[in-house]
Design a protein around this motif. Structure first.
Motif, PDB file in Angstrom:
ATOM      1  N   PRO A 277     -23.419  31.665  59.352  1.00 12.82           N
ATOM      2  CA  PRO A 277     -24.696  31.305  59.119  1.00 12.82           C
ATOM      3  C   PRO A 277     -25.748  32.241  59.683  1.00 12.82           C
ATOM      4  N   LYS A 278     -27.010  32.610  59.271  1.00 11.80           N
ATOM      5  CA  LYS A 278     -28.173  33.259  60.093  1.00 11.80           C
ATOM      6  C   LYS A 278     -28.668  32.671  61.413  1.00 11.80           C
ATOM      7  N   VAL A 279     -28.675  31.514  61.558  1.00 11.88           N
ATOM      8  CA  VAL A 279     -29.099  30.880  62.896  1.00 11.88           C
ATOM      9  C   VAL A 279     -27.928  30.587  63.818  1.00 11.88           C
ATOM     10  N   TYR A 280     -26.603  30.937  63.368  1.00 11.78           N
ATOM     11  CA  TYR A 280     -25.776  30.443  64.156  1.00 11.78           C
ATOM     12  C   TYR A 280     -25.603  30.818  65.688  1.00 11.78           C
ATOM     13  N   SER A 281     -25.829  32.052  65.914  1.00 11.40           N
ATOM     14  CA  SER A 281     -25.674  32.935  67.070  1.00 11.40           C
ATOM     15  C   SER A 281     -26.774  32.378  67.871  1.00 11.40           C
ATOM     16  N   GLU A 282     -27.793  32.320  67.392  1.00 11.18           N
ATOM     17  CA  GLU A 282     -29.153  31.473  67.968  1.00 11.18           C
ATOM     18  C   GLU A 282     -28.794  30.245  68.857  1.00 11.18           C
ATOM     19  N   LEU A 283     -28.228  29.592  67.603  1.00 13.17           N
ATOM     20  CA  LEU A 283     -27.963  27.991  68.334  1.00 13.17           C
ATOM     21  C   LEU A 283     -26.944  28.104  69.128  1.00 13.17           C
ATOM     22  N   GLU A 284     -25.967  28.770  68.945  1.00  3.14           N
ATOM     23  CA  GLU A 284     -24.631  29.205  69.999  1.00  3.14           C
ATOM     24  C   GLU A 284     -25.091  29.304  71.554  1.00  3.14           C
ATOM     25  N   THR A 285     -26.126  30.316  71.531  1.00  2.00           N
ATOM     26  CA  THR A 285     -26.848  30.810  72.656  1.00  2.00           C
ATOM     27  C   THR A 285     -27.384  29.514  73.435  1.00  2.00           C
TER      28      THR A 285
ATOM     29  N   LEU B 114     -16.057  23.161  56.294  1.00  2.00           N
ATOM     30  CA  LEU B 114     -17.105  22.456  55.536  1.00  2.00           C
ATOM     31  C   LEU B 114     -17.888  23.186  54.731  1.00  2.00           C
ATOM     32  N   LYS B 115     -18.363  24.404  54.816  1.00  2.00           N
ATOM     33  CA  LYS B 115     -18.637  25.341  54.137  1.00  2.00           C
ATOM     34  C   LYS B 115     -18.152  25.371  52.703  1.00  2.00           C
TER      35      LYS B 115
ATOM     36  N   ILE C 223     -26.433  19.866  67.942  1.00  2.00           N
ATOM     37  CA  ILE C 223     -27.721  21.110  68.052  1.00  2.00           C
ATOM     38  C   ILE C 223     -27.819  21.782  66.621  1.00  2.00           C
ATOM     39  N   GLY C 224     -26.757  21.472  65.835  1.00  2.00           N
ATOM     40  CA  GLY C 224     -27.052  21.894  64.493  1.00  2.00           C
ATOM     41  C   GLY C 224     -25.964  23.000  64.015  1.00  2.00           C
ATOM     42  N   LEU C 225     -25.021  23.429  65.045  1.00  2.00           N
ATOM     43  CA  LEU C 225     -24.116  24.205  64.573  1.00  2.00           C
ATOM     44  C   LEU C 225     -23.335  23.978  63.006  1.00  2.00           C
ATOM     45  N   SER C 226     -22.893  22.686  63.133  1.00  2.00           N
ATOM     46  CA  SER C 226     -21.932  22.499  61.952  1.00  2.00           C
ATOM     47  C   SER C 226     -22.864  22.298  60.567  1.00  2.00           C
ATOM     48  N   LEU C 227     -24.317  21.731  60.973  1.00  2.00           N
ATOM     49  CA  LEU C 227     -25.231  21.768  59.987  1.00  2.00           C
ATOM     50  C   LEU C 227     -25.617  23.079  59.171  1.00  2.00           C
ATOM     51  N   SER C 228     -25.624  24.181  60.042  1.00  2.00           N
ATOM     52  CA  SER C 228     -25.794  25.555  59.699  1.00  2.00           C
ATOM     53  C   SER C 228     -24.829  25.825  58.536  1.00  2.00           C
ATOM     54  N   TRP C 229     -23.559  25.620  59.042  1.00  2.00           N
ATOM     55  CA  TRP C 229     -22.428  25.837  57.949  1.00  2.00           C
ATOM     56  C   TRP C 229     -22.599  25.039  56.658  1.00  2.00           C
TER      57      TRP C 229
ATOM     58  N   MET D  19     -24.195  24.677  50.345  1.00  2.00           N
ATOM     59  CA  MET D  19     -24.656  23.561  49.507  1.00  2.00           C
ATOM     60  C   MET D  19     -25.462  24.632  48.388  1.00  2.00           C
ATOM     61  N   ASP D  20     -25.372  24.140  47.201  1.00  2.00           N
ATOM     62  CA  ASP D  20     -26.128  24.559  46.325  1.00  2.00           C
ATOM     63  C   ASP D  20     -27.448  24.251  46.032  1.00  2.00           C
ATOM     64  N   ASP D  21     -28.377  24.679  45.198  1.00  2.26           N
ATOM     65  CA  ASP D  21     -29.903  24.177  45.231  1.00  2.26           C
ATOM     66  C   ASP D  21     -30.068  22.641  44.796  1.00  2.26           C
ATOM     67  N   SER D  22     -28.962  22.160  44.110  1.00  2.13           N
ATOM     68  CA  SER D  22     -29.411  20.659  43.727  1.00  2.13           C
ATOM     69  C   SER D  22     -28.740  19.445  44.641  1.00  2.13           C
ATOM     70  N   SER D  23     -28.042  20.093  45.615  1.00  5.68           N
ATOM     71  CA  SER D  23     -27.397  19.151  46.758  1.00  5.68           C
ATOM     72  C   SER D  23     -28.447  19.072  47.790  1.00  5.68           C
ATOM     73  N   ARG D  24     -28.237  17.613  48.382  1.00 10.86           N
ATOM     74  CA  ARG D  24     -28.996  17.171  49.289  1.00 10.86           C
ATOM     75  C   ARG D  24     -28.190  16.790  50.549  1.00 10.86           C
TER      76      ARG D  24
END
Length: 192
Positions: free
Chosen positions: A10-18, A37-38, A56-62, A67-72
């Motif tokens: 995910p795009k934010v993954y490396s930033e969250l890892e840091t 999970l993805k 911190i949101g690492l697994s959340l990013s995956w 997710m598709d656009d209609s998932s929540r």
């Protein structure tokens, strides 16, 4: 096959890892559970998803990446500092609700739609309120937990809790269970 070659982080993954290292967050999910999970979430279009233990949101990013656009997705944690980080990084994700809450209380009081997938990455939903959490799954829904392999930083007596949880899941007749000695030790249970 080289399972350590992980593509499409995910795009934010490396930033969250840091950020994990900078703030001393010592319980990040590894990328293996993230890719799993993805993949599983991708199999559930128009899904209702739950993450217990945002961290911190690492697994959340995956999860978001699958997710598709209609998932929540609802994700919650009881640490206000961590929730603040997740809100900063994922505030534009309209399909995601980030909640500051005690997991046990939230589980006991939730009365909304059942979930297609629950990732329990904290004690509530895993070691506490297991029955209530499993009752929140739809038929065919996935219940996923990690950190089932012995970790060097576990508190005294934690191995016994893990063993009891594994035994409890193995002895259920309302779920099919797969144990994977991969990543940090993963269990996937699917509701019959």
């Amino acid at each position: 096959m080289n399972d350590s070659k992980i593509i499409e982080f995910p795009k934010v993954y490396s930033e969250l890892e840091t950020l994990c290292k900078e703030i001393g967050f010592t319980m990040p999910s590894d990328p293996y559970i993230g890719t799993l999970l993805k993949t599983l979430i991708t199999s559930k279009p128009n899904a209702n998803l739950l993450e217990l233990g945002t961290g911190i949101g690492l697994s959340l990013s995956w999860m978001i990446a699958g997710m598709d656009d209609s998932s929540r997705l609802i994700t919650l944690d009881n640490d206000p500092k961590l929730i603040k980080v997740a809100q900063k990084y994922f505030e534009k994700e309209e399909k995601v609700s980030i909640i500051l809450a005690d997991g046990a209380e939230w589980i006991k009081n939730y009365n909304g739609e059942k979930f297609d997938l629950i990732f329990a990455d904290t004690w509530p939903g895993k070691f506490y309120e297991l029955e209530e959490t499993l009752a929140l799954l739809k038929r065919g829904g996935f219940y996923i937990i990690d950190d089932m392999n012995t970790q060097p930083d576990w508190p005294k007596g934690h191995q016994q809790k893990v063993n009891l949880l594994i035994e409890s899941l193995e002895n259920r007749d309302d779920f099919n269970v797969t144990k994977m000695n991969w990543s940090t030790g993963i269990i996937i249970a699917t509701k019959k």
